[in-house]
Design an enzyme around this catalytic site. Structure first.
Site, mmCIF file in Angstrom:
data_model
loop_
_atom_site.group_PDB
_atom_site.id
_atom_site.type_symbol
_atom_site.label_atom_id
_atom_site.label_comp_id
_atom_site.label_asym_id
_atom_site.label_seq_id
_atom_site.Cartn_x
_atom_site.Cartn_y
_atom_site.Cartn_z
ATOM 1 N N GLY A 188 2.920 10.861 -2.706
ATOM 2 C CA GLY A 188 1.616 10.232 -2.515
ATOM 3 C C GLY A 188 1.261 10.063 -1.051
ATOM 4 N N LYS A 223 -1.509 -2.493 -1.687
ATOM 5 C CA LYS A 223 -1.440 -3.635 -2.602
ATOM 6 C C LYS A 223 -0.048 -3.968 -3.121
ATOM 7 C CE LYS A 223 -4.904 -3.073 -5.649
ATOM 8 N NZ LYS A 223 -5.830 -2.342 -6.302
ATOM 9 N N GLY A 249 3.125 9.489 -8.664
ATOM 10 C CA GLY A 249 3.396 8.563 -9.773
ATOM 11 C C GLY A 249 4.843 8.646 -10.223
ATOM 12 N N ARG A 275 2.255 23.960 -3.840
ATOM 13 C CA ARG A 275 2.940 23.895 -5.141
ATOM 14 C C ARG A 275 3.372 25.276 -5.620
ATOM 15 N NH1 ARG A 275 -0.658 18.999 -7.641
ATOM 16 N NH2 ARG A 275 0.708 17.383 -6.823
HETATM 17 P P1 AMP Z 1 -0.950 2.991 -1.086
HETATM 18 O O1 AMP Z 1 -1.765 4.029 -1.804
HETATM 19 O O2 AMP Z 1 -0.762 1.737 -1.840
HETATM 20 O O3 AMP Z 1 0.331 3.567 -0.518
HETATM 21 O O4 AMP Z 1 -1.846 2.529 0.154
HETATM 22 C C1 AMP Z 1 -2.147 3.377 1.207
HETATM 23 C C2 AMP Z 1 -3.375 2.859 1.866
HETATM 24 O O5 AMP Z 1 -3.144 1.543 2.303
HETATM 25 C C3 AMP Z 1 -3.762 3.661 3.094
HETATM 26 O O6 AMP Z 1 -4.990 4.275 2.857
HETATM 27 C C4 AMP Z 1 -3.843 2.620 4.190
HETATM 28 O O7 AMP Z 1 -4.976 2.776 5.007
HETATM 29 C C5 AMP Z 1 -3.947 1.310 3.425
HETATM 30 N N1 AMP Z 1 -3.469 0.181 4.225
HETATM 31 C C6 AMP Z 1 -2.283 0.067 4.838
HETATM 32 N N2 AMP Z 1 -2.233 -1.081 5.536
HETATM 33 C C7 AMP Z 1 -3.407 -1.709 5.372
HETATM 34 C C8 AMP Z 1 -3.946 -2.915 5.861
HETATM 35 N N3 AMP Z 1 -3.254 -3.708 6.685
HETATM 36 N N4 AMP Z 1 -5.195 -3.264 5.471
HETATM 37 C C9 AMP Z 1 -5.878 -2.446 4.652
HETATM 38 N N5 AMP Z 1 -5.432 -1.289 4.163
HETATM 39 C C10 AMP Z 1 -4.207 -0.916 4.512
#
Ligand code: AMP
Length: 398
Positions: free
Chosen positions: A355, A202, A378, A38
């Protein structure tokens, strides 16, 4: 939101007091900065302003001091390191009140080209509530305001939004200018075809992103943990994969929306599954979408990766947020790597939302091969949701 904001190159800063909101929220360990990205990112704007004769007054937050002075969250180490990186003294205005006597004196005595760093803006409780008195105090130090902190542009705080009401001119620095040029334009005025790739854990984190992107893209690709809720909505068996039962209905609606809008919505056609969530589990490839009882999907399968990669390679604009699987486990990182590689091989504009996806791309060594990697987690998601970022809306239009 208009993205045509005035920049530092549109104004004359010579002899003026220029307050610059930076993102110096860097990790510290025992008073030492452990990641300087940064700081390095901020240098170009600071150098430009100093070289053009501005009296440069830098400010930033660091961590969450919750409105009171905390020695361990002082910006003093940042001033020291910045002095070295800029090869020029950065005077630290030690001041528990941020804009106290010390800071005022430092600004009064500043000559053209001098650089001053104020103390952590979150030492003031008014900062995160965007209260007028602190905004006015900050503005009293400045003739011009420059925002170059994209990571906090989605927050209306005194040092990002409030201050702009009390200074005559507010413009963006090089970092925000770059975010607007690539992330902003990708979503607002994309060269087509426009492909967005969404992954990560999610559906619920990305509800507004999915909804907004379906209005804009030609193709929406879904992978990662969130894809199983969509596969379930289509009636496939998903074993013990991550699923949000209360979002199955929403997934159905989005599938319908895509079809009505003529947007190509791509979901996995095969999966890499395992019987346990572990780096050492045996990776099994499914024949089609269906996952057997007792198994969970941890990555997109090879047929899916090929399908997604082809779509990405042919696109003119590609925006990606969220990994295609559990990329932290080597056996389940292939899908994410394939998609990243396809972006690298594409001739289109490639943009990575901040992120986890930024971390994944850097970790895989593709960091410098993308057109743009957003610096704000974010903030970049809110951009993809089509929301107006208050820190950007507050800047003067061209
Ligand atoms: P996000 O912060 O929503 O971008 O999620 C990223 C996280 O989602 C990472 O730590 C991945 O390990 C997890 N992830 C991705 N695919 C899967 C999956 N099929 N099952 C569980 N976790 C997952």
């Amino acid at each position: 939101m208009g993205f045509d904001k005035k920049t530092i190159e549109d104004i004359d800063v010579r002899g003026k007091r220029v307050l610059v909101r930076c993102d110096f929220n860097v990790p510290l360990k025992d008073g030492k900065i452990t990641d300087e990205n940064r700081l390095n990112g901020a240098l170009k704007t600071i150098e430009y302003l100093s070289d053009h004769g501005g009296k440069v007054i830098l400010c930033s937050h660091m961590g969450k001091p919750k409105g009171e002075y905390k020695k361990e969250l002082s910006l003093e180490p940042v001033a020291k390191r910045l002095s070295q990186l800029l090869n020029k003294e950065v005077l630290f205005a030690a001041d528990n009140q941020v804009v106290g006597e010390n800071a005022k004196k430092a600004v009064e005595n500043a000559k053209d080209g001098d650089i001053i760093l104020l103390e952590n803006t979150r030492f003031r409780k008014e900062e995160t509530k965007n209260e007028e008195n602190f905004s006015k105090e900050l503005a009293s130090l400045a003739d011009v305001f420059v925002n170059d902190a994209f990571g906090t542009a989605h927050r209306a705080h005194c040092s990002t939004v409030g201050v702009t009401k009390f200074v005559p001119v507010s413009v963006c620095g090089y970092l925000i200018q770059k975010e607007l040029k690539f992330l902003g334009n990708a979503v607002q005025h994309p060269e087509r075809s426009f492909v967005a790739i969404l992954g990560g854990a999610k559906v619920s984190d990305k509800i507004n992103v999915i909804n907004n992107l379906l209005e804009k893209v030609d193709t929406l690709i879904i992978g990662g943990g969130m894809s199983y809720t969509f596969l379930k909505a289509q009636g496939y068996s998903i074993g013990t994969s991550l699923v949000e039962e209360d979002k199955v209905e929403y997934a159905k609606e989005m599938i319908e929306k895509a079809s009505k809008k003529g947007v190509k919505l791509l979901l996995p056609i095969d999966n890499v599954v395992a019987d346990k969530f572990s780096a050492n589990s045996e990776a099994v490839v499914t024949e089609d979408q269906n996952i057997k009882e007792g198994y969970m999907g941890l990555d997109i399968g090879p047929k899916t990766a090929k399908l997604y990669a082809k779509e990405v390679k042919d696109a003119k604009t590609i925006v990606w947020n969220g990994p295609m699987g559990v990329f932290e486990f080597e056996k389940f990182a292939k899908g994410t790597i394939e998609v990243a590689r396809a972006m690298v091989d594409s001739n289109g504009t490639t943009v990575i939302g901040g992120g986890d996806s930024a971390a994944a791309v850097n970790q895989l060594g593709f960091g410098d091969k993308m057109t743009h990697i957003s610096t704000g987690g974010g903030a970049s998601l809110e951009f993809l949701e089509g929301k107006e970022l208050p820190g950007i809306a507050a800047l003067n239009d061209k």
